[in-house]
Design a protein around this motif. Structure first.
Motif, PDB file in Angstrom:
ATOM      1  N   GLY A 151      -7.154  16.436 -16.022  1.00 41.00           N
ATOM      2  CA  GLY A 151      -8.051  17.115 -15.091  1.00 41.00           C
ATOM      3  C   GLY A 151      -9.158  16.223 -14.583  1.00 41.00           C
ATOM      4  O   GLY A 151     -10.095  16.701 -13.931  1.00 41.00           O
ATOM      5  N   ARG A 180     -17.160  34.678 -14.083  1.00 34.37           N
ATOM      6  CA  ARG A 180     -15.862  35.353 -14.175  1.00 34.37           C
ATOM      7  C   ARG A 180     -15.887  36.696 -13.452  1.00 34.37           C
ATOM      8  O   ARG A 180     -14.959  37.052 -12.725  1.00 34.37           O
ATOM      9  CB  ARG A 180     -15.477  35.554 -15.640  1.00 34.37           C
ATOM     10  CG  ARG A 180     -15.175  34.275 -16.394  1.00 34.37           C
ATOM     11  CD  ARG A 180     -14.513  34.564 -17.739  1.00 34.37           C
ATOM     12  NE  ARG A 180     -14.290  33.327 -18.475  1.00 34.37           N
ATOM     13  CZ  ARG A 180     -15.132  32.827 -19.372  1.00 34.37           C
ATOM     14  NH1 ARG A 180     -16.260  33.464 -19.645  1.00 34.37           N
ATOM     15  NH2 ARG A 180     -14.854  31.697 -20.004  1.00 34.37           N
ATOM     16  N   VAL A 222     -17.091  29.901  -8.634  1.00 36.66           N
ATOM     17  CA  VAL A 222     -16.873  28.597  -9.260  1.00 36.66           C
ATOM     18  C   VAL A 222     -18.198  27.858  -9.292  1.00 36.66           C
ATOM     19  O   VAL A 222     -18.967  27.897  -8.329  1.00 36.66           O
ATOM     20  CB  VAL A 222     -15.820  27.772  -8.493  1.00 36.66           C
ATOM     21  CG1 VAL A 222     -15.571  26.444  -9.188  1.00 36.66           C
ATOM     22  CG2 VAL A 222     -14.529  28.557  -8.347  1.00 36.66           C
ATOM     23  N   PRO A 237     -14.282  27.168 -18.675  1.00 38.60           N
ATOM     24  CA  PRO A 237     -13.526  25.974 -18.264  1.00 38.60           C
ATOM     25  C   PRO A 237     -12.707  26.179 -17.000  1.00 38.60           C
ATOM     26  O   PRO A 237     -12.512  25.233 -16.237  1.00 38.60           O
ATOM     27  CB  PRO A 237     -12.624  25.696 -19.476  1.00 38.60           C
ATOM     28  CG  PRO A 237     -12.559  26.983 -20.219  1.00 38.60           C
ATOM     29  CD  PRO A 237     -13.880  27.649 -20.004  1.00 38.60           C
ATOM     30  N   GLU A 238     -12.231  27.408 -16.769  1.00 40.91           N
ATOM     31  CA  GLU A 238     -11.394  27.659 -15.603  1.00 40.91           C
ATOM     32  C   GLU A 238     -12.211  27.854 -14.325  1.00 40.91           C
ATOM     33  O   GLU A 238     -11.652  27.901 -13.225  1.00 40.91           O
ATOM     34  CB  GLU A 238     -10.520  28.901 -15.857  1.00 40.91           C
ATOM     35  CG  GLU A 238     -11.211  30.250 -15.698  1.00 40.91           C
ATOM     36  CD  GLU A 238     -12.202  30.596 -16.811  1.00 40.91           C
ATOM     37  OE1 GLU A 238     -12.768  31.710 -16.753  1.00 40.91           O
ATOM     38  OE2 GLU A 238     -12.412  29.771 -17.727  1.00 40.91           O
ATOM     39  N   ARG A 239     -13.561  27.925 -14.470  1.00 43.48           N
ATOM     40  CA  ARG A 239     -14.409  28.216 -13.316  1.00 43.48           C
ATOM     41  C   ARG A 239     -15.509  27.172 -13.133  1.00 43.48           C
ATOM     42  O   ARG A 239     -16.473  27.401 -12.400  1.00 43.48           O
ATOM     43  CB  ARG A 239     -15.055  29.598 -13.458  1.00 43.48           C
ATOM     44  CG  ARG A 239     -14.064  30.724 -13.758  1.00 43.48           C
ATOM     45  CD  ARG A 239     -14.440  32.007 -13.064  1.00 43.48           C
ATOM     46  NE  ARG A 239     -14.336  31.890 -11.614  1.00 43.48           N
ATOM     47  CZ  ARG A 239     -13.198  32.003 -10.939  1.00 43.48           C
ATOM     48  NH1 ARG A 239     -12.055  32.245 -11.559  1.00 43.48           N
ATOM     49  NH2 ARG A 239     -13.197  31.885  -9.631  1.00 43.48           N
ATOM     50  N   PRO A 292     -10.779  22.006 -13.136  1.00 44.25           N
ATOM     51  CA  PRO A 292      -9.708  22.916 -13.565  1.00 44.25           C
ATOM     52  C   PRO A 292      -8.451  22.699 -12.729  1.00 44.25           C
ATOM     53  O   PRO A 292      -8.520  22.319 -11.554  1.00 44.25           O
ATOM     54  CB  PRO A 292     -10.293  24.309 -13.307  1.00 44.25           C
ATOM     55  CG  PRO A 292     -11.770  24.104 -13.258  1.00 44.25           C
ATOM     56  CD  PRO A 292     -11.975  22.724 -12.714  1.00 44.25           C
ATOM     57  N   GLU A 293      -7.303  22.950 -13.327  1.00 44.11           N
ATOM     58  CA  GLU A 293      -6.026  22.681 -12.661  1.00 44.11           C
ATOM     59  C   GLU A 293      -5.920  23.364 -11.303  1.00 44.11           C
ATOM     60  O   GLU A 293      -5.391  22.788 -10.347  1.00 44.11           O
ATOM     61  CB  GLU A 293      -4.877  23.145 -13.559  1.00 44.11           C
ATOM     62  CG  GLU A 293      -3.501  22.845 -12.986  1.00 44.11           C
ATOM     63  CD  GLU A 293      -2.387  23.297 -13.915  1.00 44.11           C
ATOM     64  OE1 GLU A 293      -1.214  23.130 -13.539  1.00 44.11           O
ATOM     65  OE2 GLU A 293      -2.696  23.817 -15.023  1.00 44.11           O
ATOM     66  N   ALA A 294      -6.470  24.558 -11.175  1.00 41.03           N
ATOM     67  CA  ALA A 294      -6.339  25.311  -9.929  1.00 41.03           C
ATOM     68  C   ALA A 294      -7.033  24.618  -8.749  1.00 41.03           C
ATOM     69  O   ALA A 294      -6.696  24.895  -7.591  1.00 41.03           O
ATOM     70  CB  ALA A 294      -6.909  26.715 -10.112  1.00 41.03           C
ATOM     71  N   TYR A 295      -7.982  23.739  -9.030  1.00 34.89           N
ATOM     72  CA  TYR A 295      -8.752  23.095  -7.948  1.00 34.89           C
ATOM     73  C   TYR A 295      -8.491  21.600  -7.847  1.00 34.89           C
ATOM     74  O   TYR A 295      -9.046  20.938  -6.964  1.00 34.89           O
ATOM     75  CB  TYR A 295     -10.250  23.325  -8.172  1.00 34.89           C
ATOM     76  CG  TYR A 295     -10.615  24.780  -8.282  1.00 34.89           C
ATOM     77  CD1 TYR A 295     -10.790  25.561  -7.145  1.00 34.89           C
ATOM     78  CD2 TYR A 295     -10.772  25.380  -9.529  1.00 34.89           C
ATOM     79  CE1 TYR A 295     -11.106  26.905  -7.245  1.00 34.89           C
ATOM     80  CE2 TYR A 295     -11.096  26.725  -9.637  1.00 34.89           C
ATOM     81  CZ  TYR A 295     -11.257  27.483  -8.500  1.00 34.89           C
ATOM     82  OH  TYR A 295     -11.573  28.817  -8.598  1.00 34.89           O
TER      83      TYR A 295
END
Length: 447
Positions: free
Chosen positions: A154, A254, A259, A282-284, A307-310
């Protein structure tokens, strides 16, 4: 005859000094050996030796045993740094880059291997946004702190911390979007937002940092695209958000689907703090850091833990904005991490921060000043009747000292605080000591 020999060596030194001033001899250039210099100018070797000695005395060159004589990077600091008759500001307490004793020698050791022709060729090739395996391993080692370790896959790399912030905001926020920030924030974020067409929305704070309830209220009024926050050693207030507040903020992120861009550039100075916001959400959270303050701003690397999504969107922003790190900088950073330079310089800068904060306590202790024992800046709420802009102008014109007005950090249409940020990092400690004393005397005189 003695007088003529003296004039000869001084005239020779004057010629070299002019070449340095004109830029024909640049910092780091090596002067010819003294015997070669003597033959070239048709003088005795003893005269050449005296000319080189005169250049050393003037602070223009430095001799290194076994290597030769080299042009200095800069002349020594002028003796009259606090001259009252100067309209300029030779004591710059706006710039804030700490330098530790012995730092250059440690960094030079790590760079030596990169100057070999075969290694230099490889290290000047382009670098991808995700760097190299060695760079990712070095970044993990540098960024890991109690309660949090970044995921190697990441990690992305920028030219510096500012480029990392710009890439993160560019990836997360479309032109016209809104980003929540603390009421007082890093001035460069204001400049980046203006360039990207982003509106910054001031979010209320208290003694523990950004208020999650204020963030929620701002988002309910008009949706935010992201929030930029400095939880550890906030610049300029030196606040560190406690763990409980970070948990609350993570919960609000959340709940709202927001983010955060977490700036931890100064966090390396704080040895004992809660885990970063990235550990709580961690995801945000996109965590931003760099080597600029740890080592040097001119040869640095910016880090993003994403994070992986971004990850793909941020990598695309790095590439399209030309914000990626140079391969040479990455290779240098790897060596500085592996040989212990980063760790050694970090420890030295932490110790020096404490010594400089002691000067703040000595000279500004009678005023309302917000500080932290390990920070390199302080937030000074000026006594009445001073206004920030008036004090800044008087400090520059009367004392030759530059400080930053509170308006540089303020966000929104509200009135800027009558306060200044005083950077403690850049001048030598004796110069800082004298500057703080003179600023305190100015404050007492009144505006």
């Amino acid at each position: 005859m003695f007088w003529r020999r003296a004039m000869d060596y001084r005239r020779l030194a004057d010629g070299v000094a002019k070449a340095i001033a004109d830029g024909r001899l640049r910092p780091g250039d090596r002067l010819p050996p003294q015997r070669t210099f003597a033959r070239r100018h048709r003088v005795a070797v003893s005269t050449a030796i005296r000319a080189y000695g005169e250049l050393v005395r003037r602070g223009l060159v430095v001799g290194e045993v076994g290597r030769g004589t080299f042009v200095r990077a800069a002349p020594p600091h002028p003796g009259s740094v606090l001259a009252e008759d100067s309209g300029r500001a030779p004591v710059n307490l706006e710039l804030n880059y700490p330098v530790a004793d012995g730092q250059s020698e440690l960094m030079a050791r790590g760079l030596a291997a990169l100057t070999r022709p075969d290694v230099l060729l490889e290290s000047t090739c382009p670098a991808a946004a995700d760097g190299t395996p060695a760079a990712r391993a070095a970044a993990v080692r540098t960024l890991t702190r109690p309660g949090w370790t970044p995921a190697p896959d990441g990690l992305l790399f920028a030219a510096n911390g500012r480029a990392a912030i710009a890439a993160a905001l560019s990836a997360l926020v479309r032109p016209g979007g809104r980003v929540g920030v603390e009421e007082l924030t890093y001035p460069l974020v204001k400049a980046v937002a203006e360039r990207l067409g982003i509106t910054l929305v001031p979010i209320g704070t208290d003694g523990s940092g950004l208020l999650p309830s204020a963030l929620e209220a701002a988002h309910r009024r008009a949706p935010l695209s992201a929030v930029y926050v400095q939880p550890t050693l906030h610049n300029p207030l030196s606040l560190t958000m406690p763990g409980g507040r970070r948990e609350e903020l993570a919960a609000v992120l959340r709940e709202l689907g927001l983010v955060a861009v977490e700036d931890t550039t100064w966090a390396f100075l704080a040895a004992d703090t809660p885990a970063p916001l990235a550990a709580y959400a961690p995801e945000r959270t996109l965590l931003v850091d760099s080597l600029s303050k740890r080592l040097a701003p001119g040869l640095t690397v910016g880090f993003l833990s994403v994070p992986e999504a971004y990850a793909e969107e941020v990598a695309r922003a790095l590439r399209s904005g030309a914000w990626t790190a140079g391969r040479f900088n990455l290779e240098a950073a790897v060596r500085w991490v592996e040989d212990g330079t980063v760790e050694a310089v970090t420890a030295a800068k932490r110790a020096e921060a404490g010594a400089r904060q002691a000067l703040v306590a000595r000279h500004l202790g009678a005023f309302p000043v917000r500080v932290a024992p390990c920070s390199y800046y302080c937030w000074w709420e000026l006594p009445s009747p001073w206004r920030a802009e008036t004090f800044v102008a008087a400090a520059a014109e009367e004392l030759g000292i530059a400080v930053t007005p509170g308006s540089a950090f303020a966000v929104g249409a509200g009135s800027a605080p009558d306060a200044v940020r005083v950077g403690l990092a850049s001048p030598p400690r004796p110069v800082l000591d004298a500057a703080l004393r003179r600023l305190a005397e100015l404050a007492v005189r009144g505006g």
